[in-house]
Scaffold this motif. Structure first.
Motif, mmCIF file in Angstrom:
data_model
loop_
_atom_site.group_PDB
_atom_site.id
_atom_site.type_symbol
_atom_site.label_atom_id
_atom_site.label_comp_id
_atom_site.label_asym_id
_atom_site.label_seq_id
_atom_site.Cartn_x
_atom_site.Cartn_y
_atom_site.Cartn_z
ATOM 1 N N GLN A 130 -55.603 84.128 0.798
ATOM 2 C CA GLN A 130 -56.735 84.600 0.011
ATOM 3 C C GLN A 130 -58.068 84.250 0.671
ATOM 4 O OE1 GLN A 130 -55.736 82.702 -3.704
ATOM 5 N NE2 GLN A 130 -54.357 84.357 -4.315
ATOM 6 N N GLY A 131 -58.020 83.641 1.834
ATOM 7 C CA GLY A 131 -59.220 83.290 2.586
ATOM 8 C C GLY A 131 -58.848 82.848 3.982
ATOM 9 N N ILE A 179 -45.725 93.089 9.830
ATOM 10 C CA ILE A 179 -46.401 92.172 8.919
ATOM 11 C C ILE A 179 -47.034 92.919 7.741
ATOM 12 C CG2 ILE A 179 -46.797 90.337 10.589
ATOM 13 C CD1 ILE A 179 -49.565 91.487 11.148
ATOM 14 N N PHE A 180 -47.065 92.236 6.622
ATOM 15 C CA PHE A 180 -47.694 92.727 5.387
ATOM 16 C C PHE A 180 -48.798 91.733 5.071
ATOM 17 C CE2 PHE A 180 -47.769 93.131 0.643
ATOM 18 C CZ PHE A 180 -48.031 94.481 0.564
ATOM 19 N N VAL A 181 -50.072 92.160 5.215
ATOM 20 C CA VAL A 181 -51.165 91.192 5.220
ATOM 21 C C VAL A 181 -52.214 91.509 4.162
ATOM 22 C CG1 VAL A 181 -50.814 90.734 7.672
ATOM 23 C CG2 VAL A 181 -52.510 92.445 6.973
ATOM 24 N N SER A 182 -52.886 90.440 3.726
ATOM 25 C CA SER A 182 -53.915 90.569 2.701
ATOM 26 C C SER A 182 -55.202 91.174 3.234
ATOM 27 C CB SER A 182 -54.210 89.199 2.094
ATOM 28 O OG SER A 182 -54.743 88.324 3.072
ATOM 29 N N GLY A 183 -55.405 91.129 4.532
ATOM 30 C CA GLY A 183 -56.597 91.723 5.125
ATOM 31 C C GLY A 183 -57.803 90.811 5.179
ATOM 32 N N SER A 217 -51.846 96.540 5.781
ATOM 33 C CA SER A 217 -52.790 95.688 5.056
ATOM 34 C C SER A 217 -52.957 96.220 3.637
ATOM 35 C CB SER A 217 -54.151 95.669 5.755
ATOM 36 O OG SER A 217 -55.120 95.038 4.939
ATOM 37 N N TYR A 218 -52.818 95.321 2.660
ATOM 38 C CA TYR A 218 -52.992 95.722 1.261
ATOM 39 C C TYR A 218 -54.377 95.345 0.732
ATOM 40 C CZ TYR A 218 -51.619 90.832 0.223
ATOM 41 O OH TYR A 218 -51.527 89.462 0.159
ATOM 42 N N LYS A 219 -55.319 95.140 1.628
ATOM 43 C CA LYS A 219 -56.672 94.774 1.232
ATOM 44 C C LYS A 219 -57.251 95.786 0.249
ATOM 45 C CE LYS A 219 -61.159 93.459 3.191
ATOM 46 N NZ LYS A 219 -61.942 93.307 4.448
ATOM 47 N N ASP A 220 -57.774 95.269 -0.855
ATOM 48 C CA ASP A 220 -58.448 96.061 -1.894
ATOM 49 C C ASP A 220 -57.514 96.957 -2.702
ATOM 50 O OD1 ASP A 220 -60.891 94.944 -1.122
ATOM 51 O OD2 ASP A 220 -61.293 96.543 0.315
ATOM 52 N N LYS A 240 -45.816 98.830 -4.088
ATOM 53 C CA LYS A 240 -45.223 100.077 -3.613
ATOM 54 C C LYS A 240 -45.211 100.133 -2.095
ATOM 55 C CE LYS A 240 -45.823 105.107 -3.794
ATOM 56 N NZ LYS A 240 -46.677 106.228 -4.310
ATOM 57 N N GLN A 241 -46.323 99.749 -1.477
ATOM 58 C CA GLN A 241 -46.398 99.757 -0.015
ATOM 59 C C GLN A 241 -45.472 98.708 0.597
ATOM 60 O OE1 GLN A 241 -47.929 101.920 1.865
ATOM 61 N NE2 GLN A 241 -48.927 103.016 0.198
#
Length: 356
Positions: free
Chosen positions: A264-265, A283-287, A303-306, A314-315
């Motif tokens: 988260q940071g 990789i599946f990343v928060s961005g 990236s699932y950012k936002d 789903k992604q």
């Protein structure tokens, strides 16, 4: 012609900045640079440099009281380039005339609260350039310091590479979170998403498995278990928890189908993301931070950012299913492509080009 680089690192922790310093030293050694690293005596950077065979000297501090000792090292080694990794050594580098000084910046605050123009010129006007671990951070400083480069952290490709046999033993679609147990790493929120992923998993397919690998830092192990219990996950059935230091880490990363970085940071220096990719796992990343810079092509991950939670799940489902169906040759190809971005060789070539 001999090229000499002197690394000065005041960082006392086994942090991402220390990791970057050590990787830069090892990478430049491999690119023909004569290298010397000076670090705090008996701290992580000093000890690890010794273990890697990097020529190293140690000082008790990087305060003004150590200037005479550091000047002796400088005059003896005669570097062409000095690379500094913190504020103390940046200040002291003003006294080493005749060598180009390159400042590395790779902290979260360098992204969130970058130096302002006037204060930067007053305190760091002697610098020959700025080095960043990602394009995200380089973009923050491009209007302040025109002589800068974005160079990815280099990772040991001999230690982190695709282990084909490890994947053969993994029959369940597997996600892995690797890293210290800390609030910023986002374990709690991801457990909820994983429970939702299980509910949406296709009927007739074996349910996915979540592995959490990490040593306690600012969250006790019991808290992690509490996060899982709160969303109905059963340890040993839905998820596995490895809290001791893992020696065969490349086997674990090669055996996963998706590497999860749910931080988260921070994540300005993305070592774990690179390690997953070098072992063939998307990789599946928060961005946050520089994470999206690791997605060098569409096959590197997502990236699932936002994204709202339901869309992120789903992604994640699509990525996990796609990776689970991949042949081992596809994962090996991803690992080899990643070498071009994140290996010592790639880092050394980029640094050599910048420094010369």
């Amino acid at each position: 012609m001999t090229k000499r680089v002197w690394h000065l690192c005041s960082n006392r922790w086994n942090s991402a900045v220390t990791e970057y310093c050590l990787s830069a030293a090892r990478s430049l050694q491999g690119s023909g640079w004569e290298t010397l690293l000076t670090a705090l005596e008996d701290k992580y950077c000093h000890k690890r440099a010794q273990s890697y065979g990097i020529p190293v000297s140690a000082v008790g501090s990087f305060k003004l009281a150590s200037l005479l000792e550091l000047r002796k090292i400088y005059k003896s080694f005669k570097p062409d380039v000095i690379m500094v990794y913190g504020g103390q050594e940046t200040f002291l580098s003003k006294f080493f005339k005749g060598a180009k000084v390159i400042r590395f910046r790779g902290l979260d605050r360098d992204v969130q609260q970058p130096a302002k123009g006037l204060s930067y010129r007053l305190s760091q006007g002697h610098l020959a350039g700025l080095l960043a671990p990602s394009q995200t951070l380089a973009d923050v400083y491009k209007d302040i310091e025109p002589k800068l480069a974005a160079v990815n952290l280099g990772v040991d490709g001999e230690k982190f590479s695709f282990q084909k046999e490890a994947l053969k033993g993994q029959s369940r679609p597997t996600l892995t979170i690797l890293g210290r147990l800390d609030p910023v790493k986002g374990h709690g929120a991801f457990f909820l998403w994983f429970s939702l992923l299980k509910q949406e998993w296709p009927e007739g397919m074996e349910k996915p498995l979540l592995k959490v690998i990490g040593e306690a830092a600012n969250i006790p192990e019991d808290h992690i278990r509490g996060f899982a219990e709160d969303v109905g996950l059963v340890e040993g059935e839905d998820w596995e928890f490895i809290t001791e230091r893992v020696q065969n880490i490349a086997e674990h990363l090669s055996a996963t189908h998706v590497g999860v970085i749910c931080s988260q940071g921070s994540e300005v220096i993305c070592r774990v993301a690179e390690e997953f990719l070098l072992c063939g796992a998307p990789i599946f990343v928060s961005g946050v931070g520089s994470l999206e810079n690791c997605l060098y092509d569409d096959e590197a991950g997502f990236s699932y950012k936002d994204l709202p939670g339901d869309q992120a799940v789903k992604q994640l489902k699509e990525l996990l299913l796609s990776s689970f169906k991949e042949a081992s040759e596809d994962k090996e190809a991803r690992a080899l492509r990643s070498q071009a971005h994140f290996s010592f060789e790639a880092m050394g070539q980029s640094l050599d080009q910048f420094l010369t």
